[in-house]
Write a protein that holds these residues in place. Structure first.
Motif, PDB file in Angstrom:
ATOM      1  N   TYR A 172     -41.680 -65.941   0.831  1.00 47.78           N
ATOM      2  CA  TYR A 172     -43.018 -65.897   1.422  1.00 47.78           C
ATOM      3  C   TYR A 172     -43.068 -64.894   2.574  1.00 47.78           C
ATOM      4  O   TYR A 172     -44.001 -64.078   2.662  1.00 47.78           O
ATOM      5  N   TRP A 173     -42.077 -64.947   3.475  1.00 49.87           N
ATOM      6  CA  TRP A 173     -42.110 -64.050   4.631  1.00 49.87           C
ATOM      7  C   TRP A 173     -41.928 -62.595   4.211  1.00 49.87           C
ATOM      8  O   TRP A 173     -42.493 -61.684   4.831  1.00 49.87           O
ATOM      9  N   LEU A 174     -41.153 -62.355   3.149  1.00 49.42           N
ATOM     10  CA  LEU A 174     -41.056 -60.987   2.623  1.00 49.42           C
ATOM     11  C   LEU A 174     -42.415 -60.524   2.094  1.00 49.42           C
ATOM     12  O   LEU A 174     -42.840 -59.393   2.325  1.00 49.42           O
ATOM     13  N   LEU A 175     -43.111 -61.412   1.402  1.00 47.10           N
ATOM     14  CA  LEU A 175     -44.430 -61.082   0.876  1.00 47.10           C
ATOM     15  C   LEU A 175     -45.455 -60.883   1.984  1.00 47.10           C
ATOM     16  O   LEU A 175     -46.384 -60.071   1.859  1.00 47.10           O
ATOM     17  N   ALA A 176     -45.303 -61.642   3.087  1.00 46.03           N
ATOM     18  CA  ALA A 176     -46.269 -61.570   4.180  1.00 46.03           C
ATOM     19  C   ALA A 176     -45.953 -60.441   5.162  1.00 46.03           C
ATOM     20  O   ALA A 176     -46.770 -60.138   6.031  1.00 46.03           O
ATOM     21  N   GLY A 177     -44.790 -59.810   5.015  1.00 49.76           N
ATOM     22  CA  GLY A 177     -44.351 -58.822   5.990  1.00 49.76           C
ATOM     23  C   GLY A 177     -44.668 -57.387   5.609  1.00 49.76           C
ATOM     24  O   GLY A 177     -45.554 -57.109   4.800  1.00 49.76           O
ATOM     25  N   ARG A 178     -43.911 -56.463   6.188  1.00 53.77           N
ATOM     26  CA  ARG A 178     -44.170 -55.026   6.032  1.00 53.77           C
ATOM     27  C   ARG A 178     -44.155 -54.583   4.572  1.00 53.77           C
ATOM     28  O   ARG A 178     -44.882 -53.694   4.167  1.00 53.77           O
ATOM     29  N   HIS A 179     -43.256 -55.178   3.777  1.00 54.90           N
ATOM     30  CA  HIS A 179     -43.112 -54.765   2.385  1.00 54.90           C
ATOM     31  C   HIS A 179     -43.992 -55.573   1.440  1.00 54.90           C
ATOM     32  O   HIS A 179     -43.896 -55.440   0.229  1.00 54.90           O
ATOM     33  N   GLY A 180     -44.825 -56.425   1.998  1.00 51.27           N
ATOM     34  CA  GLY A 180     -45.528 -57.415   1.193  1.00 51.27           C
ATOM     35  C   GLY A 180     -46.311 -56.876   0.021  1.00 51.27           C
ATOM     36  O   GLY A 180     -46.224 -57.404  -1.088  1.00 51.27           O
ATOM     37  N   ASP A 181     -47.099 -55.832   0.230  1.00 54.92           N
ATOM     38  CA  ASP A 181     -47.948 -55.336  -0.844  1.00 54.92           C
ATOM     39  C   ASP A 181     -47.123 -54.844  -2.025  1.00 54.92           C
ATOM     40  O   ASP A 181     -47.480 -55.070  -3.183  1.00 54.92           O
ATOM     41  N   ALA A 182     -46.004 -54.164  -1.740  1.00 55.43           N
ATOM     42  CA  ALA A 182     -45.149 -53.671  -2.828  1.00 55.43           C
ATOM     43  C   ALA A 182     -44.510 -54.823  -3.587  1.00 55.43           C
ATOM     44  O   ALA A 182     -44.430 -54.818  -4.821  1.00 55.43           O
ATOM     45  N   ILE A 183     -44.037 -55.853  -2.857  1.00 58.07           N
ATOM     46  CA  ILE A 183     -43.392 -56.987  -3.524  1.00 58.07           C
ATOM     47  C   ILE A 183     -44.412 -57.799  -4.305  1.00 58.07           C
ATOM     48  O   ILE A 183     -44.123 -58.295  -5.391  1.00 58.07           O
ATOM     49  N   ARG A 184     -45.620 -57.951  -3.767  1.00 51.40           N
ATOM     50  CA  ARG A 184     -46.645 -58.733  -4.460  1.00 51.40           C
ATOM     51  C   ARG A 184     -46.939 -58.165  -5.842  1.00 51.40           C
ATOM     52  O   ARG A 184     -47.266 -58.899  -6.775  1.00 51.40           O
ATOM     53  N   LYS A 185     -46.804 -56.857  -5.984  1.00 52.64           N
ATOM     54  CA  LYS A 185     -47.087 -56.251  -7.282  1.00 52.64           C
ATOM     55  C   LYS A 185     -46.109 -56.723  -8.349  1.00 52.64           C
ATOM     56  O   LYS A 185     -46.411 -56.677  -9.544  1.00 52.64           O
ATOM     57  N   LEU A 186     -44.923 -57.193  -7.928  1.00 45.58           N
ATOM     58  CA  LEU A 186     -43.980 -57.759  -8.892  1.00 45.58           C
ATOM     59  C   LEU A 186     -44.535 -59.042  -9.512  1.00 45.58           C
ATOM     60  O   LEU A 186     -44.141 -59.432 -10.602  1.00 45.58           O
ATOM     61  N   GLY A 187     -45.430 -59.699  -8.793  1.00 46.68           N
ATOM     62  CA  GLY A 187     -45.960 -60.960  -9.278  1.00 46.68           C
ATOM     63  C   GLY A 187     -47.414 -60.890  -9.695  1.00 46.68           C
ATOM     64  O   GLY A 187     -48.035 -61.927  -9.940  1.00 46.68           O
ATOM     65  N   TRP A 188     -47.980 -59.675  -9.750  1.00 45.10           N
ATOM     66  CA  TRP A 188     -49.381 -59.544 -10.153  1.00 45.10           C
ATOM     67  C   TRP A 188     -49.419 -59.411 -11.666  1.00 45.10           C
ATOM     68  O   TRP A 188     -48.962 -58.418 -12.230  1.00 45.10           O
ATOM     69  N   PRO A 189     -49.917 -60.429 -12.386  1.00 47.51           N
ATOM     70  CA  PRO A 189     -49.688 -60.571 -13.828  1.00 47.51           C
ATOM     71  C   PRO A 189     -49.947 -59.342 -14.668  1.00 47.51           C
ATOM     72  O   PRO A 189     -49.175 -59.030 -15.546  1.00 47.51           O
ATOM     73  N   ASP A 190     -51.027 -58.615 -14.434  1.00 43.65           N
ATOM     74  CA  ASP A 190     -51.341 -57.500 -15.325  1.00 43.65           C
ATOM     75  C   ASP A 190     -51.357 -56.172 -14.570  1.00 43.65           C
ATOM     76  O   ASP A 190     -52.041 -55.233 -14.966  1.00 43.65           O
ATOM     77  N   GLY A 191     -50.598 -56.108 -13.478  1.00 49.66           N
ATOM     78  CA  GLY A 191     -50.542 -54.860 -12.709  1.00 49.66           C
ATOM     79  C   GLY A 191     -49.605 -53.855 -13.360  1.00 49.66           C
ATOM     80  O   GLY A 191     -48.855 -54.161 -14.289  1.00 49.66           O
TER      81      GLY A 191
END
Length: 291
Positions: free
Chosen positions: A160-179
Protein backbone atom coordinates in the motif's frame (compact mmCIF):
# COMPACT_ATOMS: atom_id res chain seq x y z
CA UNK A 1 16.65 -0.87 9.08
CA UNK A 2 20.35 -1.27 8.22
CA UNK A 3 20.97 -3.04 11.51
CA UNK A 4 17.99 -5.38 11.01
CA UNK A 5 19.08 -6.31 7.46
CA UNK A 6 22.73 -6.64 8.52
CA UNK A 7 21.91 -8.96 11.42
CA UNK A 8 19.75 -11.23 9.30
CA UNK A 9 22.17 -11.38 6.35
CA UNK A 10 25.31 -11.83 8.47
CA UNK A 11 23.66 -14.66 10.42
CA UNK A 12 23.38 -16.59 7.13
CA UNK A 13 27.12 -16.07 6.48
CA UNK A 14 26.61 -15.91 2.69
CA UNK A 15 26.84 -13.33 -0.05
CA UNK A 16 24.11 -12.92 -2.65
CA UNK A 17 20.31 -13.06 -2.35
CA UNK A 18 19.14 -14.64 0.91
CA UNK A 19 15.54 -15.82 1.15
CA UNK A 20 13.50 -15.15 4.28
CA UNK A 21 10.52 -17.13 5.65
CA UNK A 22 8.28 -14.33 4.31
CA UNK A 23 7.28 -15.18 0.76
CA UNK A 24 8.74 -12.74 -1.77
CA UNK A 25 11.01 -11.03 0.76
CA UNK A 26 14.78 -11.42 0.63
CA UNK A 27 17.90 -9.61 1.74
CA UNK A 28 21.04 -9.19 -0.36
CA UNK A 29 24.60 -8.95 0.92
CA UNK A 30 27.86 -8.47 -0.99
CA UNK A 31 31.33 -7.98 0.50
CA UNK A 32 32.93 -6.90 -2.79
CA UNK A 33 31.81 -5.21 -6.03
CA UNK A 34 30.25 -7.76 -8.37
CA UNK A 35 30.74 -8.68 -11.99
CA UNK A 36 27.99 -7.79 -14.44
CA UNK A 37 24.95 -9.94 -13.64
CA UNK A 38 22.38 -10.73 -16.35
CA UNK A 39 18.90 -11.79 -15.31
CA UNK A 40 15.25 -11.63 -16.27
CA UNK A 41 13.83 -9.45 -13.53
CA UNK A 42 10.27 -9.61 -12.28
CA UNK A 43 8.61 -6.54 -10.70
CA UNK A 44 10.34 -5.79 -7.38
CA UNK A 45 11.07 -3.06 -4.88
CA UNK A 46 14.69 -2.91 -3.73
CA UNK A 47 15.48 -0.77 -0.65
CA UNK A 48 19.24 -0.19 -0.40
CA UNK A 49 20.64 0.09 3.10
CA UNK A 50 24.39 0.31 2.42
CA UNK A 51 26.63 0.39 -0.64
CA UNK A 52 25.61 1.14 -4.23
CA UNK A 53 24.39 -0.63 -7.36
CA UNK A 54 23.82 0.05 -11.07
CA UNK A 55 21.05 -1.55 -13.17
CA UNK A 56 20.42 -1.31 -16.92
CA UNK A 57 17.31 -2.35 -18.84
CA UNK A 58 17.36 -1.66 -22.55
CA UNK A 59 18.77 1.85 -22.99
CA UNK A 60 17.94 3.02 -19.46
CA UNK A 61 20.54 2.89 -16.67
CA UNK A 62 19.95 3.86 -13.05
CA UNK A 63 22.38 4.11 -10.16
CA UNK A 64 21.31 4.07 -6.54
CA UNK A 65 22.74 3.81 -3.04
CA UNK A 66 21.83 3.80 0.66
CA UNK A 67 18.49 5.48 1.29
CA UNK A 68 17.24 4.91 -2.27
CA UNK A 69 14.59 2.53 -3.58
CA UNK A 70 14.73 0.89 -6.99
CA UNK A 71 11.37 -0.06 -8.48
CA UNK A 72 11.20 -2.52 -11.38
CA UNK A 73 7.69 -2.36 -12.79
CA UNK A 74 7.81 -4.95 -15.61
CA UNK A 75 9.22 -8.39 -16.42
CA UNK A 76 12.43 -7.34 -18.15
CA UNK A 77 15.96 -8.56 -18.86
CA UNK A 78 18.42 -6.53 -16.79
CA UNK A 79 22.15 -6.09 -16.40
CA UNK A 80 23.14 -5.20 -12.85
CA UNK A 81 26.34 -4.63 -10.89
CA UNK A 82 27.02 -3.91 -7.25
CA UNK A 83 29.46 -1.01 -7.52
CA UNK A 84 30.26 -0.24 -3.88
CA UNK A 85 30.83 -2.99 -1.32
CA UNK A 86 33.65 -4.19 0.90
CA UNK A 87 34.29 -6.51 3.83
CA UNK A 88 34.31 -3.48 6.13
CA UNK A 89 31.12 -2.00 4.60
CA UNK A 90 29.15 -4.65 2.69
CA UNK A 91 26.35 -3.91 0.30
CA UNK A 92 22.98 -4.59 1.96
CA UNK A 93 19.50 -4.30 0.49
CA UNK A 94 15.99 -5.51 1.18
CA UNK A 95 14.05 -6.82 -1.84
CA UNK A 96 10.31 -7.41 -2.06
CA UNK A 97 8.74 -9.10 -5.08
CA UNK A 98 5.64 -7.14 -6.03
CA UNK A 99 2.52 -9.30 -5.84
CA UNK A 100 0.24 -8.59 -8.86
CA UNK A 101 -2.84 -10.08 -7.17
CA UNK A 102 -2.31 -7.92 -4.10
CA UNK A 103 -1.79 -4.85 -6.28
CA UNK A 104 -5.03 -5.58 -8.17
CA UNK A 105 -6.91 -5.82 -4.87
CA UNK A 106 -5.43 -2.58 -3.51
CA UNK A 107 -5.80 -0.64 -6.78
CA UNK A 108 -9.50 -1.48 -6.85
CA UNK A 109 -9.81 0.58 -3.67
CA UNK A 110 -7.66 3.48 -4.89
CA UNK A 111 -7.94 6.16 -7.55
CA UNK A 112 -7.02 5.25 -11.16
CA UNK A 113 -3.33 5.76 -12.01
CA UNK A 114 -2.32 9.09 -13.46
CA UNK A 115 -0.08 9.37 -16.49
CA UNK A 116 3.42 8.35 -15.47
CA UNK A 117 6.80 7.73 -17.04
CA UNK A 118 6.37 4.23 -18.52
CA UNK A 119 10.06 3.31 -18.08
CA UNK A 120 10.40 0.00 -16.19
CA UNK A 121 13.20 1.25 -13.91
CA UNK A 122 12.92 4.16 -11.50
CA UNK A 123 14.87 5.30 -8.44
CA UNK A 124 13.85 7.71 -5.69
CA UNK A 125 14.57 8.21 -1.99
CA UNK A 126 12.73 5.61 0.08
CA UNK A 127 9.49 6.95 1.56
CA UNK A 128 9.39 7.00 5.36
CA UNK A 129 6.15 4.97 5.48
CA UNK A 130 7.59 2.29 3.19
CA UNK A 131 10.76 2.08 5.27
CA UNK A 132 8.72 1.79 8.47
CA UNK A 133 6.61 -1.07 7.10
CA UNK A 134 9.76 -2.81 5.81
CA UNK A 135 11.45 -2.50 9.21
CA UNK A 136 8.45 -4.05 10.94
CA UNK A 137 8.58 -6.92 8.44
CA UNK A 138 12.24 -7.50 9.27
CA UNK A 139 11.55 -7.39 13.02
CA UNK A 140 8.79 -9.94 12.50
CA UNK A 141 11.48 -12.42 11.46
CA UNK A 142 12.64 -12.36 15.08
CA UNK A 143 9.17 -13.57 16.18
CA UNK A 144 8.56 -16.85 14.29
CA UNK A 145 5.39 -17.56 16.28
CA UNK A 146 3.89 -14.30 15.00
CA UNK A 147 4.87 -14.83 11.34
CA UNK A 148 1.81 -16.86 10.25
CA UNK A 149 -0.52 -14.35 11.87
CA UNK A 150 1.01 -11.01 10.91
CA UNK A 151 3.12 -11.37 7.77
CA UNK A 152 0.25 -11.11 5.25
CA UNK A 153 -1.05 -7.83 6.64
CA UNK A 154 2.46 -6.30 6.84
CA UNK A 155 3.27 -7.33 3.26
CA UNK A 156 -0.06 -5.81 2.22
CA UNK A 157 0.74 -2.61 4.13
CA UNK A 158 4.14 -2.32 2.45
CA UNK A 159 2.48 -2.70 -0.96
CA UNK A 160 0.00 0.00 0.00
CA UNK A 161 2.71 2.51 0.96
CA UNK A 162 4.60 1.76 -2.27
CA UNK A 163 1.39 2.44 -4.20
CA UNK A 164 0.71 5.62 -2.20
CA UNK A 165 4.27 6.93 -2.53
CA UNK A 166 6.52 8.44 -5.20
CA UNK A 167 6.36 5.37 -7.45
CA UNK A 168 2.66 4.82 -6.93
CA UNK A 169 1.30 5.65 -10.36
CA UNK A 170 3.78 3.34 -12.11
CA UNK A 171 3.10 0.45 -9.70
CA UNK A 172 -0.67 0.94 -9.89
CA UNK A 173 -0.52 0.24 -13.60
CA UNK A 174 0.56 -3.31 -12.74
CA UNK A 175 -2.85 -3.78 -11.19
CA UNK A 176 -5.00 -1.83 -13.66
CA UNK A 177 -6.93 -4.67 -15.35
CA UNK A 178 -6.98 -3.49 -18.96
CA UNK A 179 -4.10 -1.01 -18.98
CA UNK A 180 -1.16 -1.12 -21.37
CA UNK A 181 1.18 -2.58 -18.72
CA UNK A 182 -1.16 -5.51 -18.05
CA UNK A 183 -1.69 -6.10 -21.78
CA UNK A 184 2.06 -6.09 -22.47
CA UNK A 185 2.53 -8.41 -19.47
CA UNK A 186 0.35 -11.01 -21.21
CA UNK A 187 2.63 -10.94 -24.25
CA UNK A 188 5.71 -11.09 -22.00
CA UNK A 189 4.29 -14.21 -20.32
CA UNK A 190 3.92 -15.82 -23.74
CA UNK A 191 7.50 -14.91 -24.65
CA UNK A 192 8.81 -16.33 -21.39
CA UNK A 193 6.92 -19.61 -21.91
CA UNK A 194 7.84 -20.07 -25.59
CA UNK A 195 11.13 -18.19 -25.93
CA UNK A 196 12.73 -21.09 -27.86
CA UNK A 197 10.18 -20.73 -30.69
CA UNK A 198 9.78 -18.02 -33.29
CA UNK A 199 6.61 -16.14 -32.32
CA UNK A 200 5.08 -13.81 -34.93
CA UNK A 201 4.51 -10.26 -33.74
CA UNK A 202 0.88 -10.62 -34.81
CA UNK A 203 0.40 -13.42 -32.26
CA UNK A 204 2.01 -11.35 -29.50
CA UNK A 205 -0.14 -8.36 -30.43
CA UNK A 206 -3.25 -10.54 -30.38
CA UNK A 207 -2.27 -11.83 -26.92
CA UNK A 208 -2.04 -8.21 -25.78
CA UNK A 209 -5.29 -7.25 -27.49
CA UNK A 210 -3.61 -4.57 -29.63
CA UNK A 211 -2.86 -3.83 -33.24
CA UNK A 212 0.70 -4.73 -34.31
CA UNK A 213 1.78 -1.07 -34.52
CA UNK A 214 0.30 -0.14 -31.13
CA UNK A 215 1.80 -3.28 -29.60
CA UNK A 216 5.32 -2.37 -30.80
CA UNK A 217 4.97 1.12 -29.34
CA UNK A 218 3.64 0.04 -25.94
CA UNK A 219 5.92 -3.00 -25.61
CA UNK A 220 9.01 -0.84 -26.02
CA UNK A 221 7.63 1.84 -23.66
CA UNK A 222 7.03 -0.76 -20.94
CA UNK A 223 10.14 -2.95 -21.36
CA UNK A 224 12.65 -0.59 -23.10
CA UNK A 225 13.15 -3.34 -25.72
CA UNK A 226 11.52 -4.49 -28.93
CA UNK A 227 9.83 -7.91 -28.79
CA UNK A 228 12.68 -9.39 -30.85
CA UNK A 229 15.34 -7.91 -28.56
CA UNK A 230 13.43 -9.16 -25.52
CA UNK A 231 13.28 -12.72 -26.84
CA UNK A 232 16.93 -12.62 -27.86
CA UNK A 233 18.01 -11.61 -24.37
CA UNK A 234 15.80 -14.31 -22.81
CA UNK A 235 17.50 -16.90 -25.00
CA UNK A 236 21.03 -15.72 -24.27
CA UNK A 237 20.47 -15.50 -20.51
CA UNK A 238 19.04 -19.04 -20.47
CA UNK A 239 21.90 -20.34 -22.62
CA UNK A 240 24.41 -18.90 -20.18
CA UNK A 241 22.53 -20.51 -17.28
CA UNK A 242 22.65 -23.89 -19.03
CA UNK A 243 26.42 -23.62 -19.49
CA UNK A 244 27.08 -22.38 -15.96
CA UNK A 245 24.69 -24.61 -14.01
CA UNK A 246 24.55 -27.75 -16.16
CA UNK A 247 27.90 -27.71 -17.93
CA UNK A 248 26.29 -27.59 -21.39
CA UNK A 249 28.58 -26.95 -24.34
CA UNK A 250 28.13 -23.75 -26.33
CA UNK A 251 26.53 -25.53 -29.28
CA UNK A 252 24.19 -27.58 -27.08
CA UNK A 253 23.08 -24.45 -25.22
CA UNK A 254 22.54 -22.59 -28.51
CA UNK A 255 20.24 -25.25 -29.93
CA UNK A 256 18.44 -25.74 -26.58
CA UNK A 257 17.30 -22.12 -26.48
CA UNK A 258 16.14 -21.97 -30.10
CA UNK A 259 19.14 -20.88 -32.18
CA UNK A 260 19.54 -22.62 -35.53
CA UNK A 261 23.00 -21.13 -36.22
CA UNK A 262 25.87 -21.52 -33.74
CA UNK A 263 27.93 -18.71 -35.38
CA UNK A 264 24.96 -16.32 -34.98
CA UNK A 265 24.59 -17.43 -31.35
CA UNK A 266 28.30 -16.84 -30.76
CA UNK A 267 28.16 -13.31 -32.23
CA UNK A 268 25.11 -12.27 -30.24
CA UNK A 269 26.39 -13.89 -27.04
CA UNK A 270 29.66 -11.97 -27.37
CA UNK A 271 27.84 -8.67 -27.91
CA UNK A 272 25.71 -9.21 -24.80
CA UNK A 273 28.20 -10.72 -22.36
CA UNK A 274 31.52 -9.40 -23.65
CA UNK A 275 33.07 -12.86 -24.11
CA UNK A 276 32.51 -15.92 -26.27
CA UNK A 277 30.20 -18.73 -25.12
CA UNK A 278 33.08 -21.18 -25.49
CA UNK A 279 35.16 -19.10 -23.07
CA UNK A 280 32.30 -19.11 -20.55
CA UNK A 281 31.85 -22.87 -20.96
CA UNK A 282 35.61 -23.49 -20.43
CA UNK A 283 35.60 -21.18 -17.39
CA UNK A 284 32.69 -23.07 -15.84
CA UNK A 285 34.36 -26.44 -16.50
CA UNK A 286 37.60 -25.17 -14.95
CA UNK A 287 35.80 -23.85 -11.87
CA UNK A 288 34.00 -27.17 -11.40
CA UNK A 289 37.15 -29.29 -11.76
CA UNK A 290 39.07 -27.09 -9.31
CA UNK A 291 36.44 -27.81 -6.69
Amino acid sequence: MLEAVRCYADAQAADGPIATPIRGLMVVRATAPSELMHDVQRPVACLVQQGAKRVTAGTRTVEFSAGDSLLVTADIPTVSQITRASVAEPYYSLVLELDPALIVDLVAQMAPPQEADPAPLRVDPTDAETADAALRLMKLLERPDALPVLQAQLVREMHYWLLAGRHGDAIRKLGWPDGHVQRVARAVSLLRRDYTRSIPVERLAAEAGMSASAFHQHFKAVTSLSPLQFQKQLRLIEARRLMQSQGASASRAAYAVGYESVPQFTREYGRMFGRTPAADARSTTSDTSSR
